[in-house]
Design an enzyme around this catalytic site. Structure first.
Site, short mmCIF file in Angstrom:
data_model
loop_
_atom_site.label_atom_id
_atom_site.label_comp_id
_atom_site.label_asym_id
_atom_site.label_seq_id
_atom_site.Cartn_x
_atom_site.Cartn_y
_atom_site.Cartn_z
N HIS A 1 -17.50 -0.97 3.49
CA HIS A 1 -16.25 -1.25 4.19
C HIS A 1 -16.39 -2.19 5.59
O HIS A 1 -17.14 -1.83 6.27
CB HIS A 1 -15.75 0.03 4.43
CG HIS A 1 -14.25 0.08 5.25
ND1 HIS A 1 -13.09 -0.05 4.41
CD2 HIS A 1 -13.80 0.27 6.53
CE1 HIS A 1 -12.21 -0.10 5.16
NE2 HIS A 1 -12.50 0.12 6.63
N TYR A 5 0.85 -1.27 0.05
CA TYR A 5 0.01 0.22 0.07
C TYR A 5 0.97 1.24 0.07
O TYR A 5 1.71 1.58 1.00
CB TYR A 5 -0.86 -0.13 1.21
CG TYR A 5 -1.97 -0.92 1.07
CD1 TYR A 5 -3.24 -0.57 0.76
CD2 TYR A 5 -1.87 -2.43 1.48
CE1 TYR A 5 -4.31 -1.41 0.54
CE2 TYR A 5 -2.90 -3.11 1.51
CZ TYR A 5 -4.30 -2.71 1.00
OH TYR A 5 -5.22 -3.64 0.80
#
Length: 614
Positions: free
Chosen positions: A422, A240
């Site tokens: 999410h 990431y």
């Protein structure tokens, strides 16, 4: 020749009659069912004569890390069918494409192209609990064309969303876990194939997309690229990467009307998903940064950049705002800093690859009628809510109550046009539904095969009008079978969230509408369970909530009582303004919203006894 014996009784003749009638019915029914054998593919020549004109395939995604196998598709909502095209750069002895609940090779719905050494075959198949493949008795994948042409081999086929075959996957809204495989040897019989013994992979896609036309862009539209600054992709499977982008000084207010991905050529199979976050407007400066999002030495102010502006995942197309609305960027109330986050999935550990991928924002200075807003629904990020260990399916629900919507929404309400679901690693499904008058009346968004590894903003097929006094319920399903300790709510990846970021207009001051169980009732649960298990030591008010959860002796009774608490006890509401302050009113010990009628989906054609294949 005598047909009837004079000694036959009436009972015997009746049995013979009904036996013959049953046999006739079996033959008639079978004649209307899908074929039950594989289809021989007569030839795979290059550019065969009489080939079909090309079908438009607006959606596509690379399946393997090298991009040598690509899936494209189109959707017919009128026929409830999906058309798929597989393109392989090289075809050896066949291909496997399938779908399963979470990408497993076992109990998967498959379509297989294979050769026996002399002939090629195409068929609908399935895998058992050990990965062994068998031809399906009901053939629901229909071969349209198989051909070679410049660029590789193309296989075109279709199937209904729902086949009512218990071995087939139900194609529905939300994430689809696609599995694929390459055959490197001939098969005299499909029974020789075991998915665990061939090269396979997984890709996640949104198979069903809205069929509404995209709005046109204004003539004065401008673009802003928020991209990685020539990053060398690390030679590790998962990275990431974070980058801080600074907007121009004194940038006036504009409206973002569309955004799309910008992927560096050659990296299409490595760039997995991208997000752009706006930083806290009250933070005057955010340090420059380009590096791993997981680096413990990264500037702490990066954690203040949490307001989602854009989200893209592999296979997603451009995101358009409704014609009357745009997302504000620039101006005195916006931050000058954006955080770009790029997820690189590099299972082949490719090294030395440069990347400048990101998001291209299309914006206009001609402001539209409405500002679009983003609102958080679901559960507050707090350890007060937890999931017991060793659970196959444990449910948590967060509420946006009628009291909050009545306080904060305008008289005509708001119009929800997109959302982003999410959770963290234990999340398996998310569902947000609109409740009016104690009845579920409209589904906002649902994903029964949700994966935290595939999160993007999803445009709703139909906008949802939320009125003052309505209730929004967000329910998440969690699986903790691989965990020996309870999982509490929080920001850590091993903690959990249950959130739906809804995109709507007109923007209001309501930025967060979430809940958690009342802390006082939770303490009563801790006291009761500890005494039930013979723990006489009073823990009230001493350790924190996380420690109290960890001290519980988890058994079916403890789990059942906690589930009952979550579904009956009063809640604490967070009805927050954009300033992070609560709206005026009493928000503690609020009654749990009542839901007396559940919304059910409409039946598919095969469930109504009507064939969906024209």
């Amino acid at each position: 020749m005598r047909i009837f014996n004079k000694n036959l009784r009436l009972q015997d003749m009746t049995v013979m009659y009904f036996t013959a009638l049953a046999a006739l019915m079996v033959i008639l029914v079978a004649s209307y069912q899908a074929p039950n054998s594989a289809v021989e593919v007569p030839n795979l020549q290059k550019n065969p004569s009489g080939s079909l004109p090309p079908l438009p395939m607006p959606f596509r995604v690379p399946l393997d890390p090298r991009g040598e196998l690509q899936l494209a598709w189109n959707i017919s909502y009128a026929k409830q069918e999906i058309y798929m095209e597989l393109k392989a750069a090289e075809l050896r002895h066949g291909l496997v494409l399938g779908m399963s609940d979470r990408g497993e090779l076992t109990n998967a719905d498959l379509v297989v192209l294979w050769d026996s050494g002399t002939k090629s075959f195409f068929g609908d198949a399935w895998s058992d609990g050990n990965g062994r493949v068998s031809l399906d008795s009901q053939q629901d994948y229909e071969l349209i064309e198989a051909r070679r042409k410049s660029g590789g081999f193309y296989l075109l086929f279709k199937r209904p969303f729902s086949t009512c075959d218990p071995r087939d996957y139900l194609i529905e809204d939300g994430t689809v876990h696609v599995i694929y495989g390459f055959l490197d040897r001939p098969l005299t019989s499909l029974d020789q194939l075991n998915l665990s013994q061939i090269h396979t992979g997984i890709q996640r896609v949104l198979m069903l997309r809205p069929d509404t036309p995209s709005p046109s862009l204004p003539p004065d539209v401008q673009t802003l690229d928020v991209v990685a600054p020539k990053v060398t992709i690390p030679s590790q499977e998962t990275t990431y990467w974070c980058f801080i982008h600074k907007l121009p000084e004194n940038m006036p207010k504009n409206h973002i009307v569309m955004y799309e991905s910008v992927i560096t050529p050659g990296n299409e199979a490595i760039v997995h998903h991208i997000e752009v976050f706006e930083c806290d407007p009250d933070t005057r400066e955010v340090p420059r940064y380009s590096g791993s999002c997981d680096d413990k030495m990264k500037p702490g102010k990066l954690d203040l950049c949490r307001h989602v502006l854009a989200a893209w995942a592999m296979g997603a197309e451009a995101f358009y705002y409704p014609a009357d609305a745009g997302l504000a960027m620039g101006g005195p109330t916006s931050s000058r800093f954006l955080r770009l986050e790029v997820h690189y999935h590099n299972p082949l550990l490719i090294s030395g690859r440069l990347d400048s991928s990101g998001i291209r924002l299309h914006y206009t200075p001609s402001l539209r009628r409405y500002d679009a807003g983003i609102m958080e629904l679901g559960l507050v990020y707090t350890p007060i809510m937890a999931i017991p260990p060793k659970q196959h399916s444990f449910y948590l629900s967060g509420y946006c109550t009628s009291k909050c919507t009545k306080t904060a929404l305008p008289p005509r309400g708001i119009f929800v046009f997109a959302s982003q679901l999410h959770t963290h690693l234990a999340g398996r499904a998310v569902r947000t539904v609109l409740v009016r008058g104690d009845k579920e009346i409209e589904l906002v968004q649902e994903d029964q095969h949700f994966s935290t590894h595939y999160q993007t903003i999803r445009v709703l097929r139909n906008m949802v009008n939320v009125l003052p006094g309505d209730v929004l319920v967000t329910k998440c399903t969690f699986n903790t079978e691989d965990r020996s300790k309870p999982t509490v709510g929080g920001f850590g990846i091993m903690e959990e969230m249950c959130v739906n970021y809804i995109h709507y207009y007109p923007r209001t001051q309501l930025e967060l509408c979430k809940s958690h169980v009342d802390p006082g009732y939770l303490q009563k649960y801790f006291n009761f369970i500890n005494r039930f298990h013979g723990n006489e030591q009073c823990v009230c008010g001493e350790p924190g909530v996380t420690e109290q959860y960890s001290q519980i002796q988890w058994d079916p009774f403890s789990t059942e009582v906690l589930d009952s608490l979550y579904n009956t006890a009063p809640i604490s509401m967070h009805c927050n303004q954009s300033t992070a302050h609560l709206f005026p009113g009493e928000w503690e010990k609020q009654p749990l919203p009542a839901v007396t009628s559940i919304l059910h989906r409409a039946p598919y054609p095969c469930e109504r006894g009507v064939s969906s294949i024209s």
